[in-house]
Write a protein that holds these residues in place. Structure first.
Motif, PDB file in Angstrom:
ATOM      1  N   TYR A  50      47.041  42.546  33.813  1.00  0.00           N
ATOM      2  CA  TYR A  50      47.154  41.363  34.666  1.00  0.00           C
ATOM      3  C   TYR A  50      45.826  40.638  34.853  1.00  0.00           C
ATOM      4  O   TYR A  50      45.753  39.410  34.794  1.00  0.00           O
ATOM      5  N   LEU A  51      44.783  41.379  35.097  1.00  0.00           N
ATOM      6  CA  LEU A  51      43.490  40.751  35.352  1.00  0.00           C
ATOM      7  C   LEU A  51      42.879  40.212  34.065  1.00  0.00           C
ATOM      8  O   LEU A  51      42.332  39.099  34.038  1.00  0.00           O
ATOM      9  N   PRO A  76      35.967  46.125  32.006  1.00  0.00           N
ATOM     10  CA  PRO A  76      36.366  47.434  32.533  1.00  0.00           C
ATOM     11  C   PRO A  76      35.321  48.528  32.326  1.00  0.00           C
ATOM     12  O   PRO A  76      35.117  49.364  33.204  1.00  0.00           O
ATOM     13  N   ILE A 101      32.602  48.015  34.837  1.00  0.00           N
ATOM     14  CA  ILE A 101      33.031  48.448  36.173  1.00  0.00           C
ATOM     15  C   ILE A 101      32.956  49.967  36.296  1.00  0.00           C
ATOM     16  O   ILE A 101      32.478  50.509  37.304  1.00  0.00           O
ATOM     17  N   ILE A 114      37.868  48.536  45.386  1.00  0.00           N
ATOM     18  CA  ILE A 114      37.987  47.310  44.601  1.00  0.00           C
ATOM     19  C   ILE A 114      37.623  47.571  43.136  1.00  0.00           C
ATOM     20  O   ILE A 114      38.284  47.077  42.219  1.00  0.00           O
ATOM     21  N   LEU A 153      40.556  49.524  41.592  1.00  0.00           N
ATOM     22  CA  LEU A 153      41.753  48.697  41.451  1.00  0.00           C
ATOM     23  C   LEU A 153      41.579  47.659  40.349  1.00  0.00           C
ATOM     24  O   LEU A 153      42.456  47.499  39.493  1.00  0.00           O
ATOM     25  N   SER A 154      40.450  46.970  40.336  1.00  0.00           N
ATOM     26  CA  SER A 154      40.237  45.903  39.349  1.00  0.00           C
ATOM     27  C   SER A 154      39.985  46.462  37.955  1.00  0.00           C
ATOM     28  O   SER A 154      40.459  45.908  36.955  1.00  0.00           O
ATOM     29  N   GLY A 155      39.260  47.572  37.870  1.00  0.00           N
ATOM     30  CA  GLY A 155      38.916  48.129  36.569  1.00  0.00           C
ATOM     31  C   GLY A 155      40.105  48.603  35.764  1.00  0.00           C
ATOM     32  O   GLY A 155      40.021  48.739  34.537  1.00  0.00           O
ATOM     33  N   LEU A 194      43.053  47.040  35.436  1.00  0.00           N
ATOM     34  CA  LEU A 194      43.991  45.970  35.083  1.00  0.00           C
ATOM     35  C   LEU A 194      43.512  45.166  33.878  1.00  0.00           C
ATOM     36  O   LEU A 194      43.873  44.004  33.717  1.00  0.00           O
ATOM     37  N   THR A 200      42.298  52.156  32.013  1.00  0.00           N
ATOM     38  CA  THR A 200      43.121  52.460  33.180  1.00  0.00           C
ATOM     39  C   THR A 200      43.259  53.969  33.336  1.00  0.00           C
ATOM     40  O   THR A 200      43.113  54.516  34.438  1.00  0.00           O
ATOM     41  N   SER A 223      46.033  50.949  40.431  1.00  0.00           N
ATOM     42  CA  SER A 223      45.975  50.014  39.296  1.00  0.00           C
ATOM     43  C   SER A 223      46.834  50.511  38.141  1.00  0.00           C
ATOM     44  O   SER A 223      47.464  49.710  37.434  1.00  0.00           O
TER      45      SER A 223
END
Length: 481
Positions: A65-66, A140, A143, A169, A172-174, A176, A182, A214
């Motif tokens: 998604y990101l 990713p 991160i 954060i 969660l962001s890493g 996506l 993931t 995530s």
């Protein structure tokens, strides 16, 4: 807070790095999937939660998604593209520097910056020179490395609520961006918690919580449960299939084509073994095996130079017998590397962690039977680079190699300058060629290449350019002027 000459120097250096990559992105020519996300198909997926059972969307129907959202944003806004490209490359380099950092030494900074300019050709074209792959792979790993920096600096000594939110954060962001990372960051979160000598701190728990969340968000995307006739996600857990793919394709991008990393590690092992007080058997094993691996992989590189990869850096190797031999040599080197870490860095937990994470990030690649490029091997390559960086750094600490530092800095500046000049020349050559009316009207492809084809993804395949994008771009450019 005391401001030192060292902090001023590093701040200025990273400001230069940021500006460099922002300009680099300004000159980058979009290719292939970049136009997919810019156009109607990308907009359709955006409005349908990045899911469609239609085979025309192939692997672009996914839970990234990101990554997908940022790719679209970058293709529609050049200033944002420049900002994100520069930010994540700078963050990745900063994190590598922090993980290698030693007091009063410039070598970690040099090694960190060198990473972007010593990438093997496959990674350079796929990751550095292509917007779509950059946004999927670089953020990713940047991160994850940033979280490792936090763990290295704080360990279990910090229980800040703000830090816990930041870690959540990051987790969660890493997760996506890419399926491999993931999974990887969940492994990172678990390993860090298991390694805590005391009770896990809030930031460690919150990072793992974000990573798990995530994964739930990504893998509940219906695309992973829908039969896809594009054959994009064909996998196999049969050992014969895994070995065939590993020997004919995958292992080459992990090791055989990365001669600089292999030679850096082997030379460092030899030099360290000569100076350090090691068990005599271990010392000779280290020296002899390093020499043998250097000789073999040099021969392998020469032999493989006669077999050219395809446009997307697919590679079927040489003769089947050589593929098998090279795979065995590569696996042996990986085992030898583990042995060397134990001998040379017995008490360095981060080295064991990099070795383990390289394996964890490489494992999902083994079951993929339809590889589309060398890109998946970039994640384990980063951890191998960190391992090589530590070997090289230790060598500089033991030997008085300071006279090499100015030479290395000049080489980096020269290579970076060469990259930028070629990107600049390609950019303006491209602006001229895309003005062809037939191309802009969709009546035919481009007729000419840019001066430096190897500085455009896909070696500047003319069919990978899109007239609609460039027509809109030229219209906006004319209006601005």
């Amino acid at each position: 807070m005391k401001v030192t000459k060292s902090s001023i120097f590093t701040t200025f250096t990273f400001l230069c790095v940021f500006i460099y990559f922002a300009i680099f992105r300004l000159f980058l020519i979009p290719v292939g999937d970049d136009y997919f996300w810019y156009g109607d198909k990308g907009m359709y997926l955006l409005h349908h939660a990045f899911y469609s059972a239609n085979s025309i969307y192939g692997g672009s129907s996914n839970g990234r998604y990101l990554a997908n959202s940022l790719e679209m944003l970058m293709m529609h806004s050049r200033p944002i593209a420049m900002l994100l490209f520069a930010f994540f490359w700078t963050l990745a380099i900063w994190a590598i520097w922090q993980l290698l950092r030693r007091e009063k030494s410039i070598i970690p900074l040099i090694i960190a910056i060198s990473m972007a300019f010593t990438l093997p050709k496959g990674f350079k074209q796929n990751i550095l020179l292509w917007n779509n792959a950059f946004i999927v792979y670089v953020p990713p790993i940047a991160i994850i490395l940033t979280y490792l920096v936090i763990c290295k600096k704080l360990g279990t000594d910090h229980n800040s609520k703000v830090l816990a939110v930041v870690a959540f954060i990051l987790g969660l962001s890493g997760g996506l961006f890419l399926e491999t990372t993931t999974i990887l960051q969940i492994a990172v979160g678990i390993i860090i918690i298991l390694n805590s000598h005391k009770h896990p701190r809030a930031y460690q728990i919150s990072y793992l919580t974000g990573a798990v969340l995530s994964a739930l968000i990504m893998f509940t995307n219906l695309s992973y449960f829908t039969s896809n006739t594009s054959n994009y996600r064909r996998t196999s857990f049969a050992l014969t299939d895994i070995w065939k793919m590993l020997s004919s394709f995958t292992h080459y991008w992990l090791l055989s084509f990365n001669l600089l990393v292999i030679f850096s590690i082997c030379l460092a092992i030899i030099l360290l073994s000569i100076r350090r007080k090691l068990n005599s058997y271990a010392k000779w094993i280290e020296i002899i095996m390093s020499l043998l691996f250097m000789i073999y992989f040099a021969f392998s590189k020469i032999y493989l130079s006669f077999f050219k990869p395809k446009k997307q850096f697919l590679f079927s190797g040489g003769l089947d017998t050589f593929n098998q031999l090279d795979t065995i040599a590569s696996l042996s080197f990986i085992l030898f590397l583990g042995f060397s870490i134990f001998v040379q860095f017995k008490n360095n937990k981060l080295m064991y962690l990099y070795y383990l994470l390289a394996g964890i990030s490489f494992a999902p690649v083994l079951v993929v039977m339809t590889p589309i490029s060398c890109r998946p091997e970039f994640i384990p390559y980063v951890f191998l680079y960190l391992i090589a960086g530590n070997f090289v750094l230790s060598t500089f600490e033991i030997y008085n190699f300071k006279f090499f530092i100015p030479i290395i800095i000049l080489l980096i500046i020269g290579v970076a300058g060469n990259y930028q000049v070629k990107m600049y020349q390609n950019y303006f050559a491209n602006l001229e060629r895309v003005k062809q009316s037939d191309f802009l009207d969709g009546a035919g492809p481009l007729k000419t290449h840019v001066p430096h084809r190897d500085y455009v993804f896909y070696n500047d395949d003319l069919l990978q350019q899109d007239g609609t994008y460039w027509r809109n771009y030229l219209d906006r450019h004319d209006n601005e002027n």
